[in-house]
Design an enzyme around this catalytic site. Structure first.
Site, mmCIF file in Angstrom:
data_model
loop_
_atom_site.group_PDB
_atom_site.id
_atom_site.type_symbol
_atom_site.label_atom_id
_atom_site.label_comp_id
_atom_site.label_asym_id
_atom_site.label_seq_id
_atom_site.Cartn_x
_atom_site.Cartn_y
_atom_site.Cartn_z
ATOM 1 N N ARG A 1 0.724 -1.366 0.041
ATOM 2 C CA ARG A 1 0.077 0.084 0.021
ATOM 3 C C ARG A 1 0.663 1.454 0.019
ATOM 4 O O ARG A 1 0.582 2.235 -0.696
ATOM 5 C CB ARG A 1 -1.020 0.035 1.311
ATOM 6 C CG ARG A 1 -1.724 1.211 1.520
ATOM 7 C CD ARG A 1 -2.475 0.866 2.913
ATOM 8 N NE ARG A 1 -3.334 1.987 3.136
ATOM 9 C CZ ARG A 1 -2.754 3.020 4.352
ATOM 10 N NH1 ARG A 1 -1.646 2.900 4.522
ATOM 11 N NH2 ARG A 1 -3.537 3.981 4.783
ATOM 12 N N ALA A 2 1.849 1.343 0.690
ATOM 13 C CA ALA A 2 2.681 2.367 0.730
ATOM 14 C C ALA A 2 3.612 2.740 -0.440
ATOM 15 O O ALA A 2 3.619 3.777 -0.871
ATOM 16 C CB ALA A 2 3.949 2.119 1.988
ATOM 17 N N GLU B 1 11.385 -21.206 30.878
ATOM 18 C CA GLU B 1 12.297 -21.602 31.780
ATOM 19 C C GLU B 1 13.814 -21.720 30.804
ATOM 20 O O GLU B 1 14.844 -21.867 31.518
ATOM 21 C CB GLU B 1 11.887 -22.747 32.449
ATOM 22 C CG GLU B 1 11.090 -22.722 33.493
ATOM 23 C CD GLU B 1 9.959 -21.690 33.386
ATOM 24 O OE1 GLU B 1 9.227 -22.238 32.253
ATOM 25 O OE2 GLU B 1 9.401 -21.292 34.367
ATOM 26 N N ARG C 1 13.833 -21.560 11.043
ATOM 27 C CA ARG C 1 14.538 -22.632 10.667
ATOM 28 C C ARG C 1 16.133 -22.440 10.656
ATOM 29 O O ARG C 1 16.938 -23.392 11.388
ATOM 30 C CB ARG C 1 14.447 -22.814 9.204
ATOM 31 C CG ARG C 1 14.557 -24.350 8.562
ATOM 32 C CD ARG C 1 14.071 -24.438 7.241
ATOM 33 N NE ARG C 1 13.560 -23.196 6.426
ATOM 34 C CZ ARG C 1 12.711 -23.189 5.603
ATOM 35 N NH1 ARG C 1 11.996 -24.102 5.326
ATOM 36 N NH2 ARG C 1 12.394 -22.025 4.823
ATOM 37 N N ILE D 1 9.271 -13.023 8.954
ATOM 38 C CA ILE D 1 8.795 -13.079 10.385
ATOM 39 C C ILE D 1 10.197 -13.460 11.220
ATOM 40 O O ILE D 1 10.314 -13.390 12.487
ATOM 41 C CB ILE D 1 8.008 -14.106 10.669
ATOM 42 C CG1 ILE D 1 8.232 -15.678 10.431
ATOM 43 C CG2 ILE D 1 6.800 -13.886 10.357
ATOM 44 C CD1 ILE D 1 7.464 -16.722 10.907
ATOM 45 N N ASP D 2 11.193 -13.810 10.591
ATOM 46 C CA ASP D 2 12.728 -14.328 11.293
ATOM 47 C C ASP D 2 13.481 -13.530 11.824
ATOM 48 O O ASP D 2 14.331 -13.876 12.772
ATOM 49 C CB ASP D 2 13.304 -15.264 10.392
ATOM 50 C CG ASP D 2 12.686 -16.596 10.067
ATOM 51 O OD1 ASP D 2 11.620 -17.056 10.934
ATOM 52 O OD2 ASP D 2 13.221 -17.181 9.028
HETATM 53 O O1 F6P Z 1 11.753 -18.421 6.173
HETATM 54 C C1 F6P Z 1 10.887 -17.998 7.218
HETATM 55 C C2 F6P Z 1 10.271 -19.043 7.936
HETATM 56 O O2 F6P Z 1 9.115 -18.290 8.613
HETATM 57 C C3 F6P Z 1 11.173 -19.912 8.803
HETATM 58 O O3 F6P Z 1 11.361 -19.953 9.908
HETATM 59 C C4 F6P Z 1 10.211 -21.279 8.640
HETATM 60 O O4 F6P Z 1 10.917 -22.486 8.914
HETATM 61 C C5 F6P Z 1 9.732 -21.312 7.189
HETATM 62 O O5 F6P Z 1 9.596 -19.796 6.702
HETATM 63 C C6 F6P Z 1 8.611 -22.154 6.815
HETATM 64 O O6 F6P Z 1 8.135 -21.934 5.665
HETATM 65 P P1 F6P Z 1 7.247 -22.843 4.895
HETATM 66 O O7 F6P Z 1 5.701 -22.301 5.057
HETATM 67 O O8 F6P Z 1 7.463 -22.746 3.329
HETATM 68 O O9 F6P Z 1 7.348 -24.398 5.443
#
Ligand code: F6P
Length: 309
Positions: A6-7, A174, A158, A113-114
């Protein structure tokens, strides 16, 4: 990612520049799957997870012939520059493409997201993902405490432990097991033993899926062989971490980076990623952004350790 799309569209529209949406990433470039986008077509998407443009992993784009086809389709459609929202693989592809076809400018926006890209404090999607994890683990914690159980909760990552690390601290885990540090099962068991002796009510261990000792099921199995004083459960959070309405932080970050990337592209910048460091916009070469440069902050690791004592 929608907030970023959008941006980009609205910043370009402000400069009276036409925007073409590419459906399903690099594969869409190869297939010539394009859609005209205007300000109206990106209305009402800032709050939505995923991407209206869809995404895909393209094997064809890894080959020079695939990239040549993409370049030809772009030339025919009158596309002069690309904004690539993605992570490691997307940026490697973008950089090779720009190297082979320098007539096209390419700017990257960190979207994964990583949070495993160098040159930005946060990537788009990370904040939403960790908040999803925190909500889920808070719910799991209720059962862990009420039933005095030991939970292994597997989160995504991953190759990177940043989702596990930050959400683990926020949930009072923990222990937090991540790929960047060696996991010592004996130390983990000693910690569980200590907690059990002082009648700790429930334990939650956060495991990044790429941990060197295995995934949550495997680690739970190994631990149970030597420590069976607590009933053990495993929860895999999986793809719930990759969707849902983005947080306010993510929407604002995506908007700001989409704006900055577009401005830079219009000024002729290429082969760079737009990131945000300490609140300031930061451009670094795409090649530098990819994940082998990422280092885990030792102090954060130590804090996590101390908080779990
Ligand atoms: O590369 C980002 C990621 O979120 C990893 O952390 C995760 O293992 C992977 O994508 C999952 O991807 P997919 O949906 O293709 O299994």
């Amino acid at each position: 990612m929608n907030a970023c799309i959008r941006a980009v569209v609205r910043t370009a529209a402000y400069h009276q520049v036409k925007v073409t949406g590419v459906i399903a990433g690099y594969q869409g470039l190869i297939n010539g799957d394009f859609r005209e986008l205007d300000s109206k077509s990106v209305g009402n998407i800032i709050q939505k997870g995923g991407t209206i443009l869809k995404t895909a992993r393209s094997k064809e784009f890894m080959l020079p012939e695939g990239r040549a086809k993409a370049a030809e389709n772009m030339r025919q459609a009158g596309i002069q520059g690309l904004v690539v929202i993605g992570g490691d693989g997307s940026f490697r592809g973008a950089d090779v493409f720009a190297d082979e076809h320098p007539l096209f400018r390419v700017i990257g926006v960190p979207g994964t997201i990583d949070n495993d890209l160098y040159g930005t404090d946060f990537t788009i999607g990370y904040d939403t993902a960790i908040n999803t994890v925190v909500d889920a683990v808070d719910n799991i914690r209720d059962t862990a405490s009420s039933h005095n159980r030991l939970f292994f909760v597997e989160v995504m990552g991953r190759d990177a432990g940043l989702i596990a690390l930050r959400s683990g601290i926020a949930c009072g885990a923990e222990a937090i097991l991540i790929p960047e540090t060696k996991t010592h099962i004996d130390k983990l068991i000693a910690k569980l033993e200590k907690g059990w002796q002082r009648q700790k009510s429930g334990h939650v261990i956060i495991v990044a899926e790429g941990d060197d000792a295995g995934g949550a099921f495997e680690i739970a199995r190994i631990v149970q062989e030597k420590f069976n004083k607590l009933e053990t459960k495993v929860a895999i959070l999986g793809h719930i971490q990759r969707g849902g309405n983005p947080t306010c932080m993510d929407r604002v970050l995506a908007t700001r980076l989409g704006y900055e990337a577009t401005e830079a592209l219009l000024q002729g910048v290429t082969r760079m990623m737009a990131g945000q460091v300490a609140g300031q916009i930061n451009f670094i070469p795409l090649q530098k952004a990819v994940k082998h440069n990422i280092q885990i902050n030792e102090t954060i690791l130590e804090i996590a350790e101390i908080m779990a004592l």
